[in-house]
Enzyme design. Structure first.
Site, PDB file in Angstrom:
ATOM      1  N   ASN A  10       0.887  -1.161   0.000  1.00 24.52           N
ATOM      2  CA  ASN A  10       0.000   0.000   0.000  1.00 24.52           C
ATOM      3  C   ASN A  10       0.921   1.206   0.000  1.00 24.52           C
ATOM      4  O   ASN A  10       1.512   1.535   1.026  1.00 24.52           O
ATOM      5  CB  ASN A  10      -0.905  -0.017   1.237  1.00 24.52           C
ATOM      6  CG  ASN A  10      -1.760   1.243   1.328  1.00 24.52           C
ATOM      7  OD1 ASN A  10      -1.760   2.067   0.402  1.00 24.52           O
ATOM      8  ND2 ASN A  10      -2.459   1.397   2.439  1.00 24.52           N
ATOM      9  N   LYS A  12       0.201   4.237  -0.295  1.00 28.15           N
ATOM     10  CA  LYS A  12      -0.409   5.435   0.315  1.00 28.15           C
ATOM     11  C   LYS A  12      -0.162   6.658  -0.579  1.00 28.15           C
ATOM     12  O   LYS A  12      -0.183   6.530  -1.792  1.00 28.15           O
ATOM     13  CB  LYS A  12       0.104   5.618   1.747  1.00 28.15           C
ATOM     14  CG  LYS A  12      -0.070   4.328   2.565  1.00 28.15           C
ATOM     15  CD  LYS A  12       0.096   4.503   4.036  1.00 28.15           C
ATOM     16  CE  LYS A  12      -0.128   3.156   4.747  1.00 28.15           C
ATOM     17  NZ  LYS A  12      -0.091   3.253   6.187  1.00 28.15           N
ATOM     18  N   HIS A  95      -9.490   1.481   4.409  1.00 21.02           N
ATOM     19  CA  HIS A  95      -8.246   1.609   5.185  1.00 21.02           C
ATOM     20  C   HIS A  95      -8.505   2.530   6.382  1.00 21.02           C
ATOM     21  O   HIS A  95      -9.283   3.485   6.278  1.00 21.02           O
ATOM     22  CB  HIS A  95      -7.122   2.163   4.296  1.00 21.02           C
ATOM     23  CG  HIS A  95      -5.787   2.064   4.957  1.00 21.02           C
ATOM     24  ND1 HIS A  95      -5.371   2.991   5.882  1.00 21.02           N
ATOM     25  CD2 HIS A  95      -4.799   1.142   4.863  1.00 21.02           C
ATOM     26  CE1 HIS A  95      -4.165   2.620   6.331  1.00 21.02           C
ATOM     27  NE2 HIS A  95      -3.799   1.511   5.726  1.00 21.02           N
ATOM     28  N   GLU A  97      -6.872   4.888   7.526  1.00 19.11           N
ATOM     29  CA  GLU A  97      -6.618   6.302   7.228  1.00 19.11           C
ATOM     30  C   GLU A  97      -7.826   6.929   6.529  1.00 19.11           C
ATOM     31  O   GLU A  97      -8.141   8.101   6.751  1.00 19.11           O
ATOM     32  CB  GLU A  97      -5.337   6.426   6.384  1.00 19.11           C
ATOM     33  CG  GLU A  97      -4.099   6.148   7.247  1.00 19.11           C
ATOM     34  CD  GLU A  97      -2.940   5.492   6.524  1.00 19.11           C
ATOM     35  OE1 GLU A  97      -2.892   5.525   5.291  1.00 19.11           O
ATOM     36  OE2 GLU A  97      -2.075   4.934   7.229  1.00 19.11           O
ATOM     37  N   GLU A 167      -5.547  -4.770  10.189  1.00 21.20           N
ATOM     38  CA  GLU A 167      -4.494  -3.796  10.462  1.00 21.20           C
ATOM     39  C   GLU A 167      -4.784  -3.060  11.769  1.00 21.20           C
ATOM     40  O   GLU A 167      -5.543  -2.081  11.782  1.00 21.20           O
ATOM     41  CB  GLU A 167      -4.428  -2.776   9.330  1.00 21.20           C
ATOM     42  CG  GLU A 167      -4.147  -3.383   7.978  1.00 21.20           C
ATOM     43  CD  GLU A 167      -3.513  -2.371   7.033  1.00 21.20           C
ATOM     44  OE1 GLU A 167      -2.438  -2.682   6.519  1.00 21.20           O
ATOM     45  OE2 GLU A 167      -4.067  -1.286   6.845  1.00 21.20           O
ATOM     46  N   GLY A 173       2.557   2.153  10.755  1.00 20.06           N
ATOM     47  CA  GLY A 173       3.552   3.215  10.630  1.00 20.06           C
ATOM     48  C   GLY A 173       4.257   3.542  11.936  1.00 20.06           C
ATOM     49  O   GLY A 173       4.933   4.565  12.043  1.00 20.06           O
ATOM     50  N   SER A 213       3.339  -2.355  10.170  1.00 22.32           N
ATOM     51  CA  SER A 213       4.779  -2.478  10.374  1.00 22.32           C
ATOM     52  C   SER A 213       5.341  -3.842   9.975  1.00 22.32           C
ATOM     53  O   SER A 213       6.269  -4.341  10.614  1.00 22.32           O
ATOM     54  CB  SER A 213       5.151  -2.128  11.826  1.00 22.32           C
ATOM     55  OG  SER A 213       4.774  -0.790  12.121  1.00 22.32           O
TER      56      SER A 213
END
Ligand code: 13P
Length: 249
Positions: A10, A12, A95, A97, A167, A173, A213
């Protein structure tokens, strides 16, 4: 039947079109694999050059988002037909985010999942709990809700082909990977949820990734867990390390 592993990057909001093509070229010799499906989830503007750059390789392309309407006055959005026409095979949906910064709800994500199937795109639907939810002991309740609403009106035959990415938000991250036991516990719980919603055959076929991660050092241990069928990789998908994650064995 053994499930095929699927390792997806991904990217991003990283990589301009020319950087994207350069990255594909760098990764080309490193991501070859006989037994892992390899996917690059790329920004919308990179889709066309990346589809072109991966032609003739084992890599498929995913979009990072998509709208749930067919066409029309939705300034800035991208339709499923546009993705299909551009050569996209997968679409990352929901996702954390997008849920967090762009206020996507489980109901929105469900509409997108249904639209993706309608157009022959494979959804990679993301779910995951916050650190606070984990500490409150409601991780599995939360994930089950995300999966149940996200998959409302999805048929068993469709669900069998889908990918769910677990996730944990606290692991994205942050360099703070879930332990393989923590990741397995939730991925197993997702599979049990699918078995309850559909049947054992559907649960046995759907692929469940871990994301958060993932790197060249921890992929082998995570992907060896019985209910983890690969990974959704952020930061490490932008580097040569991604090849090591694909070839984790
Ligand atoms: P990182 O691998 O950078 O933690 O990102 C995970 C992720 O959000 C993939 O979708």
């Amino acid at each position: 039947m053994a499930r095929r592993k699927i390792v997806a990057g991904n990217w991003k909001m990283n990589m301009t079109p020319s950087e994207a093509v350069a990255l594909v070229e760098t990764l080309k010799p490193l991501v070859q694999s006989e037994d892992v499906d390899v996917v690059y989830g790329v920004p919308a503007i990179d889709i066309i050059p990346v589809v072109e750059a991966v032609k003739g390789t084992n890599v498929a392309v995913a979009a990072e988002n998509m709208y749930f309407e067919e066409k029309g006055a939705y300034t800035g959005e991208i339709s499923p037909a546009m993705l299909v026409d551009a050569g996209v095979k997968y679409v990352i949906l929901g996702h954390s985010e997008r849920r967090d910064y762009f206020k996507e709800t489980d109901a929105d994500i469900n509409k997108k999942v249904l639209k993706a199937f309608e157009h022959g795109l494979t959804p990679i639907m993301c779910c995951g709990e916050s650190l606070e939810q984990r500490q409150q002991g409601i991780t599995m309740d939360w994930i089950r809700q995300q999966v149940k609403i996200g998959f409302q009106n999805v048929t068993a035959d469709q669900a069998k082909t889908a990918v769910i990415a677990y996730e944990p938000i606290w692991a994205i991250g942050t360099g703070m990977t879930a332990t393989s036991e923590q990741a397995e516990e939730v991925c197993k719980g997702i599979r049990e949820c699918i078995a309850e919603m559909y049947d054992d055959a559907t649960a046995a076929e759907i692929r469940i990734q871990y994301g958060g991660s993932v790197n060249a050092g921890n992929a082998a241990e995570l992907f060896a867990m019985p209910d983890i069928d690969g990974g959704l990789v952020g930061g490490a998908s932008l580097k040569a390390d991604f090849g090591k994650i694909v070839n984790y064995k």
